[in-house]
Design a protein around this motif. Structure first.
Motif, short mmCIF file in Angstrom:
data_model
loop_
_atom_site.label_atom_id
_atom_site.label_comp_id
_atom_site.label_asym_id
_atom_site.label_seq_id
_atom_site.Cartn_x
_atom_site.Cartn_y
_atom_site.Cartn_z
N ASP A 139 4.93 12.61 -0.29
CA ASP A 139 3.62 13.23 0.02
C ASP A 139 2.83 12.36 1.00
N VAL A 140 3.10 11.05 0.96
CA VAL A 140 2.39 10.11 1.83
C VAL A 140 3.39 9.09 2.38
N ILE A 141 3.32 8.79 3.67
CA ILE A 141 4.09 7.69 4.24
C ILE A 141 3.11 6.73 4.92
N VAL A 142 3.26 5.44 4.59
CA VAL A 142 2.32 4.43 5.08
C VAL A 142 3.06 3.36 5.90
N THR A 171 -6.62 6.85 1.56
CA THR A 171 -5.45 7.73 1.46
C THR A 171 -5.66 8.76 0.36
N ARG A 172 -6.18 8.30 -0.77
CA ARG A 172 -6.46 9.22 -1.89
C ARG A 172 -7.48 10.27 -1.43
N GLN A 173 -8.47 9.82 -0.65
CA GLN A 173 -9.53 10.73 -0.20
C GLN A 173 -9.02 11.78 0.79
N PHE A 174 -8.13 11.38 1.71
CA PHE A 174 -7.73 12.30 2.78
C PHE A 174 -6.38 12.97 2.55
N ALA A 175 -5.60 12.51 1.58
CA ALA A 175 -4.33 13.18 1.27
C ALA A 175 -4.63 14.45 0.48
#
Ligand SMILES: [Zn+2]
Length: 284
Positions: A135-138, A68-72
């Protein structure tokens, strides 16, 4: 009934509650959801469930946080974990993101809150404040439980910041174990098939996707695929608890399953598609 991915008519599957799409291979189940019904929860040994899943989950969660860190987007900071369960993903993601969870199971959420894990009790998106965005939803093992998945995806689109990232971690219908369970079901051994759909559990699966039909569905709701990968589905550690946690399982039967999986199937798992996939999408 029509396919939620491609709108083709669904065909009868391997059970009265199971249907499949001949066009895109999407699979659906009409299984009732009973979160917060005490009788359904009493069937599961929650302690065994926790022990069995923890080792496997924590390792995959570390991988998912790193991906997630890599692709966000580089500035991505806030993260929402939908259906945060025992809070393990939130604990793993803290440090990399400012993470918060929503969890409808009141007893499970209360345990997290007592540990200081930031969880709100309720459903997505009702448990969020008006206009609140992330910023991110998982979704870890959650999206396959949501009957109206299109409206869930629309809510994600609305609740994500521009260029926001959607992470879906879910079972794959291409997985070795799922395909074997279908073979067994065809010859009348329905146990593994029912088990993989989580039939009779408080929140059974209602969808089975593969990476292709999932991406077709998600992209049609305003996202684009950034990355997809497979996760290891079976760990020896916790396997016994996993096989015996649900209701009154016959010990001899569980022991046979353990032997088959540990020494029969597990060495093969590297040769076939995994039963767990992670797909990362960006909001268009
Ligand atoms: Zn279809």
């Amino acid at each position: 009934m029509t396919c939620i991915v491609c709108q083709s008519p669904l065909s009868a599957g391997l059970s009265s509650w199971h249907h499949t799409c001949r066009n895109c291979a999407y699979e659906s189940a009409q299984l009732a959801v009973a979160i917060n019904h005490a009788a359904e929860h009493a069937k599961i040994d929650e302690d065994a469930r926790e022990t069995s899943l923890k080792a496997l989950r924590q390792e995959s969660f570390r991988t998912i946080v790193a991906l997630t860190r890599q692709f966000a987007a580089p500035h991505a900071h806030t993260l929402l974990d939908v259906g945060s369960a025992h809070g393990w993903f939130l604990e793993t993601a803290t440090g990399a993101f400012e993470a918060v969870g929503v969890e409808p199971d009141e007893a499970v959420a209360a345990k997290c809150i007592a540990r200081g894990v930031p969880v709100r009790i309720g459903y997505f998106p009702q448990a969020l404040a008006d206009g609140e965005r992330f910023d991110v939803i998982v979704f870890n093992d959650v999206i396959e439980h949501i009957p109206d998945i299109r409206s869930a995806l629309r809510n994600c689109h609305e609740r994500l910041s521009p260029n926001g990232t959607l992470v879906l971690n879910l079972p794959s219908s291409r997985g070795l174990f799922y395909r074997l369970s279908k073979l067994f079901a065809r010859v009348g051994l329905r146990g593994p098939f029912d088990r993989l759909w989580q039939k009779g559990m408080p929140s059974p699966h209602v969808h089975y996707f593969n990476p292709v039909n999932l991406t077709k569905l998600v992209e049609s709701e305003g996202f684009e695929l950034r990355h997809n990968t497979e996760m290891e589905a079976v760990k020896v550690e916790g396997l016994w608890q996993r096989l015996t946690m649900f209701g009154n399982v016959h010990r001899v039967k569980a022991a046979l399953q353990y032997v088959c999986i540990r020494w029969g199937l597990r060495p093969l798992t590297g040769l076939f598609p995994s039963d767990i996939i992670v797909c990362i999408y960006r909001k268009r």
